[in-house]
Design an enzyme around this catalytic site. Structure first.
Site, PDB file in Angstrom:
ATOM      1  N   ARG A  54       0.832  -1.205   0.000  1.00 48.29           N
ATOM      2  CA  ARG A  54       0.000   0.000   0.000  1.00 48.29           C
ATOM      3  C   ARG A  54       0.872   1.263   0.000  1.00 48.29           C
ATOM      4  O   ARG A  54       0.593   2.225  -0.680  1.00 48.29           O
ATOM      5  CB  ARG A  54      -0.897  -0.002   1.235  1.00 48.29           C
ATOM      6  CG  ARG A  54      -2.277   0.519   0.936  1.00 48.29           C
ATOM      7  CD  ARG A  54      -3.314   0.026   1.895  1.00 48.29           C
ATOM      8  NE  ARG A  54      -2.766  -0.380   3.171  1.00 48.29           N
ATOM      9  CZ  ARG A  54      -3.061   0.184   4.336  1.00 48.29           C
ATOM     10  NH1 ARG A  54      -3.883   1.190   4.393  1.00 48.29           N
ATOM     11  NH2 ARG A  54      -2.551  -0.271   5.462  1.00 48.29           N
ATOM     12  N   LYS A 155      -8.349 -18.112   6.413  1.00 44.33           N
ATOM     13  CA  LYS A 155      -9.420 -18.125   7.396  1.00 44.33           C
ATOM     14  C   LYS A 155      -9.237 -16.958   8.348  1.00 44.33           C
ATOM     15  O   LYS A 155      -8.125 -16.436   8.413  1.00 44.33           O
ATOM     16  CB  LYS A 155      -9.466 -19.467   8.135  1.00 44.33           C
ATOM     17  CG  LYS A 155      -8.139 -19.853   8.800  1.00 44.33           C
ATOM     18  CD  LYS A 155      -7.995 -19.758  10.262  1.00 44.33           C
ATOM     19  CE  LYS A 155      -7.943 -18.517  11.002  1.00 44.33           C
ATOM     20  NZ  LYS A 155      -7.173 -18.369  12.188  1.00 44.33           N
ATOM     21  N   HIS A 185      -4.137 -23.571   7.560  1.00 42.65           N
ATOM     22  CA  HIS A 185      -2.762 -24.079   7.525  1.00 42.65           C
ATOM     23  C   HIS A 185      -2.580 -25.355   8.345  1.00 42.65           C
ATOM     24  O   HIS A 185      -1.622 -26.081   8.160  1.00 42.65           O
ATOM     25  CB  HIS A 185      -1.750 -22.979   7.907  1.00 42.65           C
ATOM     26  CG  HIS A 185      -1.653 -22.695   9.372  1.00 42.65           C
ATOM     27  ND1 HIS A 185      -2.526 -21.883  10.030  1.00 42.65           N
ATOM     28  CD2 HIS A 185      -0.781 -23.125  10.310  1.00 42.65           C
ATOM     29  CE1 HIS A 185      -2.181 -21.804  11.302  1.00 42.65           C
ATOM     30  NE2 HIS A 185      -1.127 -22.558  11.505  1.00 42.65           N
ATOM     31  N   LYS A 189      -0.025 -29.209   7.876  1.00 45.49           N
ATOM     32  CA  LYS A 189       0.953 -29.727   8.839  1.00 45.49           C
ATOM     33  C   LYS A 189       1.197 -31.209   8.566  1.00 45.49           C
ATOM     34  O   LYS A 189       0.250 -31.955   8.310  1.00 45.49           O
ATOM     35  CB  LYS A 189       0.467 -29.525  10.277  1.00 45.49           C
ATOM     36  CG  LYS A 189       0.481 -28.061  10.696  1.00 45.49           C
ATOM     37  CD  LYS A 189       0.137 -27.895  12.155  1.00 45.49           C
ATOM     38  CE  LYS A 189      -0.065 -26.434  12.513  1.00 45.49           C
ATOM     39  NZ  LYS A 189       1.139 -25.711  12.854  1.00 45.49           N
ATOM     40  N   GLU A 223      -1.360 -22.988  23.209  1.00 46.59           N
ATOM     41  CA  GLU A 223      -0.271 -22.069  22.827  1.00 46.59           C
ATOM     42  C   GLU A 223       0.232 -21.362  24.074  1.00 46.59           C
ATOM     43  O   GLU A 223      -0.550 -21.093  24.996  1.00 46.59           O
ATOM     44  CB  GLU A 223      -0.799 -21.011  21.859  1.00 46.59           C
ATOM     45  CG  GLU A 223      -1.345 -21.568  20.563  1.00 46.59           C
ATOM     46  CD  GLU A 223      -1.792 -20.443  19.638  1.00 46.59           C
ATOM     47  OE1 GLU A 223      -0.947 -19.946  18.889  1.00 46.59           O
ATOM     48  OE2 GLU A 223      -2.964 -20.056  19.697  1.00 46.59           O
ATOM     49  N   HIS A 247      -9.437 -24.582  12.423  1.00 46.85           N
ATOM     50  CA  HIS A 247      -8.417 -25.606  12.694  1.00 46.85           C
ATOM     51  C   HIS A 247      -8.973 -26.800  13.469  1.00 46.85           C
ATOM     52  O   HIS A 247      -8.752 -27.954  13.114  1.00 46.85           O
ATOM     53  CB  HIS A 247      -7.262 -25.017  13.506  1.00 46.85           C
ATOM     54  CG  HIS A 247      -6.615 -23.818  12.884  1.00 46.85           C
ATOM     55  ND1 HIS A 247      -6.475 -23.667  11.531  1.00 46.85           N
ATOM     56  CD2 HIS A 247      -6.061 -22.711  13.437  1.00 46.85           C
ATOM     57  CE1 HIS A 247      -5.855 -22.522  11.275  1.00 46.85           C
ATOM     58  NE2 HIS A 247      -5.608 -21.918  12.416  1.00 46.85           N
TER      59      HIS A 247
END
Ligand code: BG6
Length: 482
Positions: A54, A155, A185, A189, A223, A247
């Site tokens: 941009r 997503k 993603h 994996k 996480e 996911h």
């Protein structure tokens, strides 16, 4: 036995056009993945990577910003000057505003001068989903929707079913379904793909894969990081829309789906769709949401956005009726670990019962699929303790660590998925009906929890105290950290 991990094949010359090329996703994931593919000699030297920014910038400025991310991706090894300058020579910069369309002429000129070569022309929209419509209009107006064009989007697609339908309409205005690649993603994996190999390339597990043999399934995606600099985005979405809608539901699909007739994009996606359509609407007592302490001060105001969610998912079909799938994900948890744990039912009769001193010697069989880190599979069995002293039992493990078995590094999910886009393979991408079916399950959940404040949990723990499994006679099995 050491196994060669990669089957390096040279991709056809392609144009990768990254809209939002200067953003976080591009710098952290897409460009480092392209760099790895390049280092593996899989990117044709005739390919081009067109970075749409941009703000006015140039190649030198962009590449010096990118370098540390690529370095990090290859685990801080030194990047050879020759490699970096060859990779850089593939990159071109275009200044483009997708909202006003300013700059689209330059993009069009650049892309068009090679388009007669009929090379795949991949538009990667690394932008917020609210800008997808603008980007599609720009591609259409600039006449860049060739038959060989492909569109990659990330997503979450929309924030509910109706916004996902609106986005689909915008996509279909210029592209056909076979040109649209919706990335989740997690599907790229290695261990997640291995789940399909485990189930459908072996007879051993598939014969046990049902409610007659399985007691419960647990999926944890934990996480240690918090929401960090994505807090504005995250606060709008929360764990339910950011992780569960995509996911985690995809992981459930891969565990629960019927074997497709062939490993082919539509057959696999048809089977996943059947699972999504068989999900039983959730009851209020089957979900718990949490928020880590300190979230509000990171945000600068009070918020009910959940950073943790756990739930009991039931699948209404013959194979899975009666088997709870316990699912949880959270940020700032005790360890970074994603695992799928399949616990098998107890044996119908225990011939050793009179020999056992306590019930503690009764260990259920478990299959543990370690998605990350330390990818691998473990099968928990009961064995006899060696030596004299009669029949004493202990839990033992058959352990397949991918790190030990495969000497090469495991490719990152984005590498695999980007290569699939070039090769036109949609198997690991979500089809539009899957996305809508996922929202069908999620929308009522979002409404259900809307007025429930999340339970606060201490960062660095396993989240709020369980209130779901407890009532079902189960307990969470905590994955071991990295
Ligand atoms: C993303 C989510 O899709 O997945 C993030 O938006 C999350 O919030 C990330 O951190 C987790 O991915 P991974 O590959 O690190 O498990």
């Amino acid at each position: 036995m050491n196994i060669q991990t990669s089957n390096n094949s040279l991709l056809v010359p392609s144009d990768f056009i990254i809209i939002g090329g200067g953003g976080d996703l591009s710098l952290r994931k897409i460009m480092p993945a392209l760099f790895w593919i390049f280092l593996d000699n899989q990117i044709n030297k005739e390919s081009r990577i067109i970075i749409c920014l941009r703000q006015k910038s140039n190649l030198e400025e962009f590449s010096s910003k990118l370098l540390p991310y690529c370095k990090q991706a290859i685990e801080n090894q030194t990047i050879k000057k020759k490699n970096w300058s060859e990779f850089k020579s593939l990159i071109q910069i275009v200044v483009l505003d997708v909202v006003t369309g300013e700059g689209s002429n330059n993009l069009s000129l650049l892309v068009n001068n090679k388009h007669n070569l009929k090379r795949p022309c991949i538009f990667y929209l690394a932008i917020a989903s609210s800008l997808i419509g603008h980007a599609c209009n720009m591609i259409k107006k600039a006449n860049l929707n060739f038959p060989q064009s492909r569109l990659v989007i990330e997503k979450p697609i929309g924030h509910n079913k109706s916004s996902a339908i609106t986005i689909n309409k915008k996509l279909y205005d210029i592209f056909e379904e076979h040109q649209i690649y919706r990335i989740d993603h997690y599907l790229g994996k290695e261990t997640v793909q291995n789940l399909m190999a485990l189930r459908f390339a072996n007879t051993f597990f598939e014969n046990q894969w049902d409610n007659k043999n399985i007691d419960n399934v647990q999926i944890t995606v934990a996480e240690t990081i918090g929401v960090e600099d994505r807090i504005i985005y995250y606060n709008e979405y929360g764990a339910i829309k950011d992780m569960l809608q995509n996911h985690l539901l995809q992981l459930i699909c891969l565990v629960a789906m019927e074997p497709p007739s062939y490993f082919d994009a539509d057959q696999v996606r048809n089977e996943k769709l059947r699972v999504l359509k068989a999900l039983k609407p959730l009851k209020e007592t089957e979900i718990q949401i949490g928020q880590y302490q300190g979230y509000d001060s990171e945000l600068g105001k009070s918020s009910n956005t959940e950073t943790f969610v756990s739930l009991k998912v039931c699948i209404e079909n013959w194979r899975w009726a009666g088997v709870p799938f316990y699912i949880r994900t959270g940020k700032k948890m005790i360890s970074r670990a994603s695992e799928i744990i399949i616990t098998f039912k107890k044996k119908p009769h225990d011939i050793f019962s009179k020999l056992k001193e306590s019930k503690d010697e009764d260990f259920p069989n478990r299959l543990i699929i370690r998605v990350q880190p330390k990818e691998g599979l473990k099968l928990q069995l009961t064995s006899k303790a060696p030596g004299p002293g009669g029949m004493r039992f202990f839990p033992s493990e058959l352990n397949l660590s991918f790190g030990d078995s495969f000497p090469d590094r495991l490719p990152d999910a984005y590498e695999r998925l980007l290569m699939d886009v070039v090769m036109g393979n949609q198997t690991l991408f979500m089809r539009s009906d899957e996305v809508l079916a996922a929202w069908d399950y999620i929308d009522p959940i979002v409404t259900m929890v809307k007025n429930n404040p999340p339970e606060l949990y201490v960062p660095g723990t396993a989240g709020p105290k369980d209130n779901i499994l407890l009532h079902n006679g189960h307990v969470w099995i905590d994955p071991k950290g990295d």
